[in-house]
Design a protein around this motif. Structure first.
Motif, PDB file in Angstrom:
ATOM      1  N   ASP A 184      37.093  35.887  46.592  1.00  0.00           N
ATOM      2  CA  ASP A 184      38.421  36.379  46.953  1.00  0.00           C
ATOM      3  C   ASP A 184      39.438  35.736  46.025  1.00  0.00           C
ATOM      4  OD1 ASP A 184      37.421  37.889  49.010  1.00  0.00           O
ATOM      5  OD2 ASP A 184      37.763  36.357  50.536  1.00  0.00           O
ATOM      6  N   ILE A 185      40.299  36.579  45.419  1.00  0.00           N
ATOM      7  CA  ILE A 185      41.335  36.041  44.534  1.00  0.00           C
ATOM      8  C   ILE A 185      42.718  36.423  45.079  1.00  0.00           C
ATOM      9  CG2 ILE A 185      39.815  36.133  42.528  1.00  0.00           C
ATOM     10  CD1 ILE A 185      42.628  38.532  42.401  1.00  0.00           C
ATOM     11  N   LYS A 186      43.723  35.683  44.628  1.00  0.00           N
ATOM     12  CA  LYS A 186      45.096  35.917  45.088  1.00  0.00           C
ATOM     13  C   LYS A 186      45.852  36.724  44.034  1.00  0.00           C
ATOM     14  CE  LYS A 186      45.356  31.440  45.386  1.00  0.00           C
ATOM     15  NZ  LYS A 186      45.793  30.041  45.558  1.00  0.00           N
ATOM     16  N   HIS A 187      46.008  38.028  44.273  1.00  0.00           N
ATOM     17  CA  HIS A 187      46.765  38.879  43.355  1.00  0.00           C
ATOM     18  C   HIS A 187      48.243  38.796  43.732  1.00  0.00           C
ATOM     19  CE1 HIS A 187      48.148  42.388  41.131  1.00  0.00           C
ATOM     20  NE2 HIS A 187      46.973  42.421  40.514  1.00  0.00           N
ATOM     21  N   PRO A 188      49.134  38.559  42.766  1.00  0.00           N
ATOM     22  CA  PRO A 188      50.558  38.377  43.091  1.00  0.00           C
ATOM     23  C   PRO A 188      51.191  39.557  43.817  1.00  0.00           C
ATOM     24  CG  PRO A 188      50.097  37.724  40.824  1.00  0.00           C
ATOM     25  CD  PRO A 188      48.859  38.389  41.341  1.00  0.00           C
ATOM     26  N   ARG A 189      50.711  40.789  43.530  1.00  0.00           N
ATOM     27  CA  ARG A 189      51.334  41.978  44.120  1.00  0.00           C
ATOM     28  C   ARG A 189      50.431  42.682  45.138  1.00  0.00           C
ATOM     29  NH1 ARG A 189      52.219  41.846  38.854  1.00  0.00           N
ATOM     30  NH2 ARG A 189      50.535  43.304  38.387  1.00  0.00           N
ATOM     31  N   LYS A 190      49.118  42.669  44.910  1.00  0.00           N
ATOM     32  CA  LYS A 190      48.191  43.411  45.768  1.00  0.00           C
ATOM     33  C   LYS A 190      47.589  42.574  46.882  1.00  0.00           C
ATOM     34  CE  LYS A 190      46.850  46.463  41.959  1.00  0.00           C
ATOM     35  NZ  LYS A 190      45.712  46.957  41.131  1.00  0.00           N
ATOM     36  N   GLY A 191      47.894  41.271  46.890  1.00  0.00           N
ATOM     37  CA  GLY A 191      47.349  40.405  47.928  1.00  0.00           C
ATOM     38  C   GLY A 191      45.924  39.973  47.625  1.00  0.00           C
ATOM     39  N   ILE A 192      45.114  39.776  48.653  1.00  0.00           N
ATOM     40  CA  ILE A 192      43.739  39.311  48.477  1.00  0.00           C
ATOM     41  C   ILE A 192      42.863  40.453  47.954  1.00  0.00           C
ATOM     42  CG2 ILE A 192      41.745  38.232  49.573  1.00  0.00           C
ATOM     43  CD1 ILE A 192      44.260  36.498  49.492  1.00  0.00           C
ATOM     44  N   ARG A 193      42.131  40.175  46.867  1.00  0.00           N
ATOM     45  CA  ARG A 193      41.216  41.159  46.286  1.00  0.00           C
ATOM     46  C   ARG A 193      39.825  40.541  46.193  1.00  0.00           C
ATOM     47  NH1 ARG A 193      43.358  45.835  46.706  1.00  0.00           N
ATOM     48  NH2 ARG A 193      42.098  46.663  44.994  1.00  0.00           N
ATOM     49  N   CYS A 194      38.799  41.393  46.304  1.00  0.00           N
ATOM     50  CA  CYS A 194      37.413  40.945  46.163  1.00  0.00           C
ATOM     51  C   CYS A 194      36.953  41.215  44.734  1.00  0.00           C
ATOM     52  CB  CYS A 194      36.509  41.678  47.146  1.00  0.00           C
ATOM     53  SG  CYS A 194      36.942  41.413  48.878  1.00  0.00           S
ATOM     54  N   ILE A 195      36.599  40.167  44.022  1.00  0.00           N
ATOM     55  CA  ILE A 195      36.216  40.295  42.616  1.00  0.00           C
ATOM     56  C   ILE A 195      34.767  39.853  42.442  1.00  0.00           C
ATOM     57  CG2 ILE A 195      36.743  39.656  40.237  1.00  0.00           C
ATOM     58  CD1 ILE A 195      38.978  41.196  41.648  1.00  0.00           C
ATOM     59  N   SER A 196      33.932  40.782  41.962  1.00  0.00           N
ATOM     60  CA  SER A 196      32.547  40.439  41.635  1.00  0.00           C
ATOM     61  C   SER A 196      32.549  39.809  40.246  1.00  0.00           C
ATOM     62  CB  SER A 196      31.679  41.693  41.647  1.00  0.00           C
ATOM     63  OG  SER A 196      30.353  41.370  41.292  1.00  0.00           O
ATOM     64  N   THR A 197      32.097  38.559  40.169  1.00  0.00           N
ATOM     65  CA  THR A 197      32.181  37.803  38.923  1.00  0.00           C
ATOM     66  C   THR A 197      30.809  37.296  38.501  1.00  0.00           C
ATOM     67  OG1 THR A 197      34.346  37.019  39.689  1.00  0.00           O
ATOM     68  CG2 THR A 197      33.423  35.949  37.741  1.00  0.00           C
ATOM     69  N   SER A 198      30.449  37.559  37.244  1.00  0.00           N
ATOM     70  CA  SER A 198      29.199  37.021  36.688  1.00  0.00           C
ATOM     71  C   SER A 198      29.543  35.915  35.713  1.00  0.00           C
ATOM     72  CB  SER A 198      28.406  38.126  35.982  1.00  0.00           C
ATOM     73  OG  SER A 198      29.159  38.711  34.944  1.00  0.00           O
ATOM     74  N   PHE A 199      28.801  34.818  35.784  1.00  0.00           N
ATOM     75  CA  PHE A 199      29.089  33.618  34.990  1.00  0.00           C
ATOM     76  C   PHE A 199      27.961  33.343  34.000  1.00  0.00           C
ATOM     77  CE2 PHE A 199      31.407  33.129  38.909  1.00  0.00           C
ATOM     78  CZ  PHE A 199      32.620  32.584  38.516  1.00  0.00           C
ATOM     79  N   THR A 200      28.338  32.910  32.810  1.00  0.00           N
ATOM     80  CA  THR A 200      27.388  32.418  31.824  1.00  0.00           C
ATOM     81  C   THR A 200      27.902  31.085  31.302  1.00  0.00           C
ATOM     82  OG1 THR A 200      26.785  34.657  31.138  1.00  0.00           O
ATOM     83  CG2 THR A 200      26.201  32.873  29.651  1.00  0.00           C
ATOM     84  N   VAL A 201      27.085  30.049  31.412  1.00  0.00           N
ATOM     85  CA  VAL A 201      27.469  28.718  30.922  1.00  0.00           C
ATOM     86  C   VAL A 201      27.102  28.608  29.443  1.00  0.00           C
ATOM     87  CG1 VAL A 201      27.168  26.236  31.223  1.00  0.00           C
ATOM     88  CG2 VAL A 201      27.122  27.741  33.207  1.00  0.00           C
ATOM     89  N   ILE A 202      28.034  28.130  28.632  1.00  0.00           N
ATOM     90  CA  ILE A 202      27.835  27.997  27.192  1.00  0.00           C
ATOM     91  C   ILE A 202      27.604  26.522  26.859  1.00  0.00           C
ATOM     92  CG2 ILE A 202      28.851  28.391  24.908  1.00  0.00           C
ATOM     93  CD1 ILE A 202      30.595  30.558  26.241  1.00  0.00           C
ATOM     94  N   TYR A 203      26.520  26.265  26.115  1.00  0.00           N
ATOM     95  CA  TYR A 203      26.181  24.900  25.720  1.00  0.00           C
ATOM     96  C   TYR A 203      26.270  24.769  24.199  1.00  0.00           C
ATOM     97  CZ  TYR A 203      24.192  24.639  30.429  1.00  0.00           C
ATOM     98  OH  TYR A 203      24.027  24.663  31.787  1.00  0.00           O
TER      99      TYR A 203
END
Length: 212
Positions: A147-166
């Motif tokens: 859940d992220i805080k959008h300044p205008r749209k309020g709470i949004r659900c964001i599907s996020t994929s992460f890749t760690v860089i070494y």
């Protein structure tokens, strides 16, 4: 290989010294050489007695900073062409890249987010940090909905994929994340779930009434 040290009097190891960080590279000699180690407590005296060494260090660090800056801005230009929201942060969470799609998805401009901490966009920053630790252990791309805080749209659900860089020594350096808005999908799932529960409850009630 990072670089060749070919000239007499060349200096190496200064980056980790000035950043007070541990060394991540080794120096190997192809022939017999003589190296002078400058102790930490003698560095001020050394730079005073050898001003050319100080100039060399400043020039080299300036070149590296310029190259790194060009790489970061080049990466942002490329990522601006991508449809997904791209965020690159360093190991402390400081934002290095925030593309055009991220501006639209999270409702914040690059000028606002540059050098700020990515924690600011999440409703639950601790959840993000804990998940990032898991990603580092697994050494793989992992996806999760935050859940992220959008300044205008309020709470949004964001599907996020992460890749760690070494880096080349497998030291954790940066995190690349790709995000997309799944708020509508999550709302639809909740509606279906409520409808399913209602139908199950109705069938149970009908079954009880029939039995009675």
């Amino acid at each position: 290989k990072i670089r060749d040290i070919t000239e007499e009097g060349s200096i190496f190891g200064e980056v980790s010294f000035f950043l007070e960080d541990r060394r991540t590279a080794s120096a190997k000699a192809k022939a017999k050489v003589e190296a002078v180690c400058v102790p930490k407590e003698e560095i001020t005296h050394f730079l005073t007695e050898c001003p050319t060494a100080g100039q060399e260090i400043i020039q080299r660090l300036s070149r590296w900073l310029n190259e790194a800056t060009q790489m970061v801005y080049g990466l942002k230009e490329v990522s601006d062409q991508l449809p997904d929201a791209v965020i690159v942060t360093d190991k402390a969470g400081r934002i290095l890249v925030w593309n055009y799609a991220a501006e639209k998805l999270y409702g914040r401009d690059w000028s606002q987010m540059r050098d700020t901490n990515v924690d600011e966009i999440y409703v639950n920053p601790k959840e993000y940090k804990d998940f990032l630790k898991e990603v580092q252990i697994q050494y793989s791309t992992t996806e999760k909905i935050f859940d992220i805080k959008h300044p205008r749209k309020g709470i949004r659900c964001i599907s996020t994929s992460f890749t760690v860089i070494y880096d080349g020594h497998h030291n954790f350096q940066e995190v690349l994340s790709l995000g997309r808005d799944v708020t509508a999908t999550k709302k639809l799932e909740k509606k279906y779930k409520r409808a399913f529960i209602w139908l199950v409850s109705a069938f149970v009630l009908i079954g009880l009434l029939t039995a009675i």
